[in-house]
Design a protein around this motif. Sequence first.
Motif, PDB file in Angstrom:
ATOM      1  N   LEU A   1      30.218  31.589  64.149  1.00  0.00           N
ATOM      2  CA  LEU A   1      31.523  30.955  64.269  1.00  0.00           C
ATOM      3  C   LEU A   1      32.566  31.900  64.858  1.00  0.00           C
ATOM      4  CD1 LEU A   1      31.829  28.977  60.904  1.00  0.00           C
ATOM      5  CD2 LEU A   1      31.527  28.031  63.201  1.00  0.00           C
ATOM      6  N   GLU A   2      32.589  33.138  64.343  1.00  0.00           N
ATOM      7  CA  GLU A   2      33.629  34.073  64.735  1.00  0.00           C
ATOM      8  C   GLU A   2      33.257  34.949  65.924  1.00  0.00           C
ATOM      9  OE1 GLU A   2      32.703  33.437  61.727  1.00  0.00           O
ATOM     10  OE2 GLU A   2      34.468  32.842  60.598  1.00  0.00           O
ATOM     11  N   ARG A   3      31.959  35.056  66.235  1.00  0.00           N
ATOM     12  CA  ARG A   3      31.500  35.934  67.313  1.00  0.00           C
ATOM     13  C   ARG A   3      32.085  37.347  67.156  1.00  0.00           C
ATOM     14  NH1 ARG A   3      29.344  33.009  71.745  1.00  0.00           N
ATOM     15  NH2 ARG A   3      28.403  31.126  70.846  1.00  0.00           N
ATOM     16  N   LEU A   4      31.906  37.905  65.985  1.00  0.00           N
ATOM     17  CA  LEU A   4      32.470  39.212  65.683  1.00  0.00           C
ATOM     18  C   LEU A   4      31.839  40.305  66.539  1.00  0.00           C
ATOM     19  CD1 LEU A   4      32.652  39.146  61.763  1.00  0.00           C
ATOM     20  CD2 LEU A   4      34.458  38.605  63.419  1.00  0.00           C
ATOM     21  N   ALA A   5      32.642  41.335  66.809  1.00  0.00           N
ATOM     22  CA  ALA A   5      32.153  42.549  67.464  1.00  0.00           C
ATOM     23  C   ALA A   5      32.291  43.684  66.453  1.00  0.00           C
ATOM     24  CB  ALA A   5      32.957  42.845  68.718  1.00  0.00           C
ATOM     25  N   ILE A   6      31.239  44.478  66.308  1.00  0.00           N
ATOM     26  CA  ILE A   6      31.186  45.514  65.287  1.00  0.00           C
ATOM     27  C   ILE A   6      30.995  46.876  65.927  1.00  0.00           C
ATOM     28  CG2 ILE A   6      29.964  46.330  63.216  1.00  0.00           C
ATOM     29  CD1 ILE A   6      29.182  42.863  64.304  1.00  0.00           C
ATOM     30  N   ARG A   7      31.857  47.819  65.578  1.00  0.00           N
ATOM     31  CA  ARG A   7      31.663  49.211  65.991  1.00  0.00           C
ATOM     32  C   ARG A   7      30.673  49.849  65.026  1.00  0.00           C
ATOM     33  NH1 ARG A   7      34.825  50.748  69.962  1.00  0.00           N
ATOM     34  NH2 ARG A   7      36.790  49.658  70.354  1.00  0.00           N
ATOM     35  N   ASN A   8      29.607  50.387  65.583  1.00  0.00           N
ATOM     36  CA  ASN A   8      28.528  50.901  64.750  1.00  0.00           C
ATOM     37  C   ASN A   8      28.065  52.256  65.253  1.00  0.00           C
ATOM     38  OD1 ASN A   8      25.237  50.999  64.603  1.00  0.00           O
ATOM     39  ND2 ASN A   8      26.069  50.098  62.738  1.00  0.00           N
ATOM     40  N   GLN A   9      27.802  53.149  64.312  1.00  0.00           N
ATOM     41  CA  GLN A   9      27.210  54.431  64.669  1.00  0.00           C
ATOM     42  C   GLN A   9      26.185  54.802  63.614  1.00  0.00           C
ATOM     43  OE1 GLN A   9      29.838  57.828  65.092  1.00  0.00           O
ATOM     44  NE2 GLN A   9      28.325  58.946  66.293  1.00  0.00           N
ATOM     45  N   MET A  10      24.937  54.874  64.025  1.00  0.00           N
ATOM     46  CA  MET A  10      23.894  55.271  63.099  1.00  0.00           C
ATOM     47  C   MET A  10      23.946  56.778  62.872  1.00  0.00           C
ATOM     48  SD  MET A  10      19.777  54.544  63.235  1.00  0.00           S
ATOM     49  CE  MET A  10      20.058  52.797  63.513  1.00  0.00           C
ATOM     50  N   LEU A  11      23.807  57.169  61.609  1.00  0.00           N
ATOM     51  CA  LEU A  11      23.885  58.575  61.240  1.00  0.00           C
ATOM     52  C   LEU A  11      22.535  59.157  60.827  1.00  0.00           C
ATOM     53  CD1 LEU A  11      27.124  58.296  59.065  1.00  0.00           C
ATOM     54  CD2 LEU A  11      26.956  58.903  61.498  1.00  0.00           C
ATOM     55  N   TRP A  12      21.739  58.349  60.122  1.00  0.00           N
ATOM     56  CA  TRP A  12      20.443  58.828  59.618  1.00  0.00           C
ATOM     57  C   TRP A  12      19.407  57.709  59.654  1.00  0.00           C
ATOM     58  CZ3 TRP A  12      19.471  63.844  58.197  1.00  0.00           C
ATOM     59  CH2 TRP A  12      20.574  64.662  57.939  1.00  0.00           C
ATOM     60  N   MET A  13      18.164  58.104  59.879  1.00  0.00           N
ATOM     61  CA  MET A  13      17.008  57.252  59.635  1.00  0.00           C
ATOM     62  C   MET A  13      16.099  58.025  58.698  1.00  0.00           C
ATOM     63  SD  MET A  13      16.114  55.766  63.461  1.00  0.00           S
ATOM     64  CE  MET A  13      15.160  54.390  62.827  1.00  0.00           C
ATOM     65  N   ALA A  14      15.469  57.310  57.762  1.00  0.00           N
ATOM     66  CA  ALA A  14      14.624  57.997  56.785  1.00  0.00           C
ATOM     67  C   ALA A  14      13.499  57.088  56.327  1.00  0.00           C
ATOM     68  CB  ALA A  14      15.456  58.446  55.589  1.00  0.00           C
ATOM     69  N   PRO A  15      12.365  57.679  55.951  1.00  0.00           N
ATOM     70  CA  PRO A  15      11.244  56.868  55.472  1.00  0.00           C
ATOM     71  C   PRO A  15      11.459  56.400  54.039  1.00  0.00           C
ATOM     72  CG  PRO A  15      10.691  59.193  55.335  1.00  0.00           C
ATOM     73  CD  PRO A  15      12.038  59.120  55.998  1.00  0.00           C
ATOM     74  N   LEU A  16      10.970  55.216  53.754  1.00  0.00           N
ATOM     75  CA  LEU A  16      10.902  54.702  52.389  1.00  0.00           C
ATOM     76  C   LEU A  16       9.425  54.557  52.044  1.00  0.00           C
ATOM     77  CD1 LEU A  16      13.699  51.971  52.451  1.00  0.00           C
ATOM     78  CD2 LEU A  16      13.820  54.278  51.498  1.00  0.00           C
ATOM     79  N   LYS A  17       9.032  55.136  50.926  1.00  0.00           N
ATOM     80  CA  LYS A  17       7.610  55.207  50.606  1.00  0.00           C
ATOM     81  C   LYS A  17       7.247  54.423  49.352  1.00  0.00           C
ATOM     82  CE  LYS A  17       7.113  59.736  52.805  1.00  0.00           C
ATOM     83  NZ  LYS A  17       6.641  61.127  52.661  1.00  0.00           N
ATOM     84  N   LYS A  18       6.015  53.967  49.347  1.00  0.00           N
ATOM     85  CA  LYS A  18       5.428  53.325  48.177  1.00  0.00           C
ATOM     86  C   LYS A  18       4.029  53.887  48.003  1.00  0.00           C
ATOM     87  CE  LYS A  18       6.217  49.011  47.368  1.00  0.00           C
ATOM     88  NZ  LYS A  18       6.235  47.524  47.401  1.00  0.00           N
ATOM     89  N   ASP A  19       3.764  54.471  46.840  1.00  0.00           N
ATOM     90  CA  ASP A  19       2.471  55.108  46.568  1.00  0.00           C
ATOM     91  C   ASP A  19       2.133  56.156  47.625  1.00  0.00           C
ATOM     92  OD1 ASP A  19       2.133  53.426  44.350  1.00  0.00           O
ATOM     93  OD2 ASP A  19       1.247  51.853  45.602  1.00  0.00           O
ATOM     94  N   GLY A  20       3.167  56.886  48.067  1.00  0.00           N
ATOM     95  CA  GLY A  20       2.968  57.977  49.017  1.00  0.00           C
ATOM     96  C   GLY A  20       2.866  57.555  50.465  1.00  0.00           C
TER      97      GLY A  20
END
Length: 215
Positions: A182-201
């Motif tokens: 509806l609004e067609r928003l524009a978002i300023r975005n800057q990624m800072l980190w990526m990291a793994p998420l683990k389950k049972d290693g």
Amino acid sequence: MNSSSGLSLSQRFKVHSENICALIGETGLVIRPYSNSSLSFFALLPNEEQLQVIRDLQIYYQICLDVKMEGGSLRDPRRFTEKALLRQGLEADSFILDQIRPNHLVEAYSFSQTQIFRTLLFFEVCSYTLEDLYCRKWYNLYERMVEDQRSLEQTLKTFMTDISKPLEVHNKEHVIKERDSLERLAIRNQMLWMAPLKKDGKTEAILTIATASLA
């Protein structure tokens, strides 16, 4: 939470999505469960995918309850993230959790690019309904400039070369636009980190930390 036993899948979607909106609404943030009662996007999904969407909604609602039952704020991204990981049986390096600041947007994605969770800041810069977010493909919802998309893809490629540890991201801030809202928003975005998420290693998902604000 209202009981959904004996309801159709569409009715269950409405119950769970409305419950989430009501709970988040207590923080003063207004989000919409769906655009129309026919649930046109949910209805297009195969039965198994509809069931998965309902499970995902139930989990997200329970994460919100987990935070509130401890007396925490849903606007606290670190606490929200910790409860999300615990509820989903995922583990993150304590180092990466220490990088989360109150103004950060934290998200997690499966390797199929399904969003597993998002902190509340996400909804402050989003005009899509929960039905949109859970039932539509991300590339139909958002768009970036070509060079920004290429930069993101390169970052992901770099991260995947060693997914055992966090990666500090040095991409520039850029604009993401809603394609069909509806609004067609524009978002300023800057990624800072990526990291793994683990389950049972084993690495099962990717966590991202970013800044986000309306452009």
